[in-house]
Every structure is written in structure tokens, then in C-alpha cells.
Design a protein around this motif. Structure first.
Motif, mmCIF file in Angstrom:
data_model
loop_
_atom_site.group_PDB
_atom_site.id
_atom_site.type_symbol
_atom_site.label_atom_id
_atom_site.label_comp_id
_atom_site.label_asym_id
_atom_site.label_seq_id
_atom_site.Cartn_x
_atom_site.Cartn_y
_atom_site.Cartn_z
ATOM 1 N N GLU B 83 39.701 57.339 65.798
ATOM 2 C CA GLU B 83 38.569 58.125 65.305
ATOM 3 C C GLU B 83 37.827 58.766 66.481
ATOM 4 O O GLU B 83 37.495 59.953 66.441
ATOM 5 C CB GLU B 83 37.621 57.218 64.510
ATOM 6 N N GLY B 86 39.400 61.677 67.703
ATOM 7 C CA GLY B 86 39.314 62.831 66.818
ATOM 8 C C GLY B 86 40.557 63.079 65.976
ATOM 9 O O GLY B 86 40.657 64.093 65.299
ATOM 10 N N SER B 89 39.865 60.254 60.510
ATOM 11 C CA SER B 89 38.500 60.032 60.048
ATOM 12 C C SER B 89 38.439 58.705 59.306
ATOM 13 O O SER B 89 39.414 58.297 58.674
ATOM 14 C CB SER B 89 38.065 61.164 59.125
ATOM 15 N N ARG B 90 37.320 58.021 59.412
ATOM 16 C CA ARG B 90 37.103 56.764 58.714
ATOM 17 C C ARG B 90 35.806 56.868 57.927
ATOM 18 O O ARG B 90 34.796 57.327 58.458
ATOM 19 C CB ARG B 90 36.964 55.608 59.706
ATOM 20 N N ALA B 91 35.845 56.421 56.672
ATOM 21 C CA ALA B 91 34.622 56.488 55.872
ATOM 22 C C ALA B 91 34.670 55.448 54.765
ATOM 23 O O ALA B 91 35.720 55.227 54.145
ATOM 24 C CB ALA B 91 34.466 57.885 55.271
ATOM 25 N N SER B 103 41.983 58.849 57.060
ATOM 26 C CA SER B 103 42.752 60.087 56.893
ATOM 27 C C SER B 103 42.996 60.755 58.240
ATOM 28 O O SER B 103 42.223 60.583 59.169
ATOM 29 C CB SER B 103 42.002 61.073 55.982
ATOM 30 N N THR B 105 42.911 63.948 60.632
ATOM 31 C CA THR B 105 42.137 65.176 60.762
ATOM 32 C C THR B 105 43.115 66.320 61.021
ATOM 33 O O THR B 105 44.305 66.101 61.219
ATOM 34 C CB THR B 105 41.163 65.073 61.942
#
Lengths: 155, 155
Positions: B83, B86, B89-91, B103, B105
Motif C-alpha cells: 500500500e 502505491g 489499496s486497503r480499506a 485491490s 491500483t
DNA sequence: TCCGATTAAATCGGACCCGATTTAATAATT
DNA sequence: AATTATTAAATCGGGTCCGATTTAATCGGA
């Protein structure tokens, strides 16, 4: 040519990666050995180091490292632990104090006679293919190492 | 029977151990990938994680771990680094805040299009055998994992 | 002989791998 | 609804792996 996982446009899937097959098979071996080795207080790498010593004793750290494809930075702490466990001995070579000679102790040799590795042959489930797969993977390893050795000198 | 490395009395040599073949082949892959991955600032495991994500995006940490045979204790720090780089993505999933969705990027996806792994297929030196060996090792892994899963319940 | 290579281990820091525990959120039971 | 149980990640400590450096011993040329 182009035998890449992608080859014809698509198929670049994890399941086609040989490197991942080897990576995950290695994890699987570690997990399969764990309960067996826990019982005798060894780790996977420590066990492999002892098997290497069973073939040729009184090796220097470098010589042992050549068999294991490891160097002193990795090997030294492992050997120190094996020494603490009483399975090997470490001593400076009087003829050349730079070198450390490593040998199995009696308890170490006794432990290896149990053939802990043999317990897992069946779990591999390869049957008659066992030696074939073994040789293929060795060939793979040797090819990779050969083709990786900084090849900027085209002799 | 007795297809153990020792089998008939002797031969319990490191070179006959399938586990060592896999162990050392894995080291060899790591070293072969190193110069390629150093150039893009990734480690071997980070790269494999990205390949897994390329197949199926928006995975939870557990789901990704199932593909990689890893758990959150290993995966979390790796994903945090990816992450920071770059590439992913982590959420937290709004529907279930316990889960973290991961996911690729755009930059991550672009990087994978370069097919970094394909560069090494030739270095394996297996020719037409490549897919055969690949499948054998996968079978080995799956057998080991199946035969290791605490089999104390003889269904 | 002396001093600058060279060599062998060991040390150090960063990154995995894993068993065990902790934290936080959701599910289930009463 | 409140409490308990379960689940998902994250955290933590020990043990590899590895590049880079350090320490100590040996070798070699002037």
C-alpha cells in the motif's frame, strides 16, 4: 518459444506460475514437518542442516553452506542453536583459526537414525513419480542458479 | 513399498530429499527474481501477492491468504508495504468492518502487465517439461497439505 | 619483515513465516 | 436488549534469509 505462463495473450494466473508452485510446496513441507520436528525440538532448517552433516562430517561453515546453498550470515545462528541443543559441535580449526569446523554429536547422529524424513514420503502422494519429481526440481534449481550467476561476462 | 530416501539400508543423503530439492529450488527462485524485482522495488512475496490479486480483485485478507496459503499474521505487513508503495489499496469493508478489502491500483496493474515472471521461464531450463513439473509440484503441495490437516478424525 | 590484500565467520538491519494472543466488530443466545 | 461467542485483522516474539559491513586470521609482495 514463449512457454511463459501468459504465452498466448492470457493465462498469467498464479496457478500457472512454477515459482509459486515451488514457493507454496515449500510452505507445505514446512508445515508437514512441523509436528514431527517439534517433538524433537528442531526447526525445519536445523533438521536439513543436520542431514547435510550426516553425509560429511567436520565441515567448515562455508563447506556446509555450499551443500545447503546458504552463507554464514544465515548459517551461524542456526548452528549456534544446534550446538546449544547438543546435536552438533562447533570449534575453530587449529590449523586455520578463521574457520569453524562443524560436526554431529552422538545424540545428533542418534536422532538422524530415526529417519524422520521417511515418515513423510507417503504424505507426498507421488508414488513411483517421487524420484522423477525430485530430479526435475533439482534440475530446475541448478538451472536457475546457473542462469542467475551474474552472467555479465560472456566467456 | 518403502520408497523412502533410505529404502534399502543406505542412501539417506540430502540429494535424495524431495523436501530439500523444493527448499533449495525456492531459494534459487528468490535469487533469480531478486535483480528483476529490485528494479521495481518489490520483494518476491510482495510480487506473488500482486499476481494473486491480478486474478481476483477486491479480496479480503483471508481470501487472499487462501490463494497464497498464508494468514493475516504474515500478510498484513506485506500488504501494508504494498500500500505504501502505491501498488495496492486497503480499506475496511463498510458492510463488515472486520474485513479489509484489498485491490490493485492502476500503477500496480500496469506493473504486472510487464510480465516480469515471464523473463525467468527460460532460466528454468525445463523446456517442454515446464508445465509437467509445475503440475507435479502443485500435486505434491496439495497432497502434503491434505495429509497434514490434523487427521485425528478418521471419517 | 611488514603492511596491504584476501579470506572466513560473525554481526546487523530489514523482510518473511508462523504460533499465540489481542483488538474490534458481528452473530447468536437468552 | 444485553451478554456471550465467534470471526477477521492486527500485533508480538522467535526463527530464518539476505545484502552489507565488521572482525579476525592468513597470505603475499616489496
Amino acid at each position: 518459444m514463449t512457454r511463459s505462463p501468459k504465452a498466448d495473450g492470457k493465462g498469467r494466473k498464479l496457478s500457472n506460475f512454477l515459482c509459486f508452485a515451488v514457493y507454496s510446496a515449500n510452505l507445505a513441507f514446512g508445515r508437514a514437518y512441523k509436528p514431527i520436528l517439534d517433538a524433537v525440538g528442531l526447526t525445519y532448517t536445523q533438521y536439513i542442516a543436520m542431514v547435510a552433516l550426516a553425509e560429511a562430517d567436520d565441515l567448515t561453515v562455508s563447506a556446509l553452506g555450499e551443500k545447503l546453498f546458504l552463507e554464514s550470515n544465515t548459517l551461524t545462528p542456526i548452528l549456534k542453536k544446534l550446538e546449544q541443543s547438543g546435536y552438533i559441535s562447533r570449534a575453530r580449526d587449529p590449523a586455520d583459526e578463521r574457520q569453524v569446523r562443524v560436526s554431529l554429536t552422538k545424540p545428533g547422529r542418534r536422532l538422524l537414525e530415526k529417519d524422520l524424513g521417511g515418515l513423510l514420503v507417503e504424505a507426498c502422494g507421488l508414488g513411483d513419480e517421487f524420484p522423477v519429481v525430485q530430479k526435475s526440481v533439482v534440475r530446475l534449481r541448478d538451472n536457475l542458479l546457473r542462469n542467475t550467476k551474474d552472467k555479465q561476462d560472456g566467456t
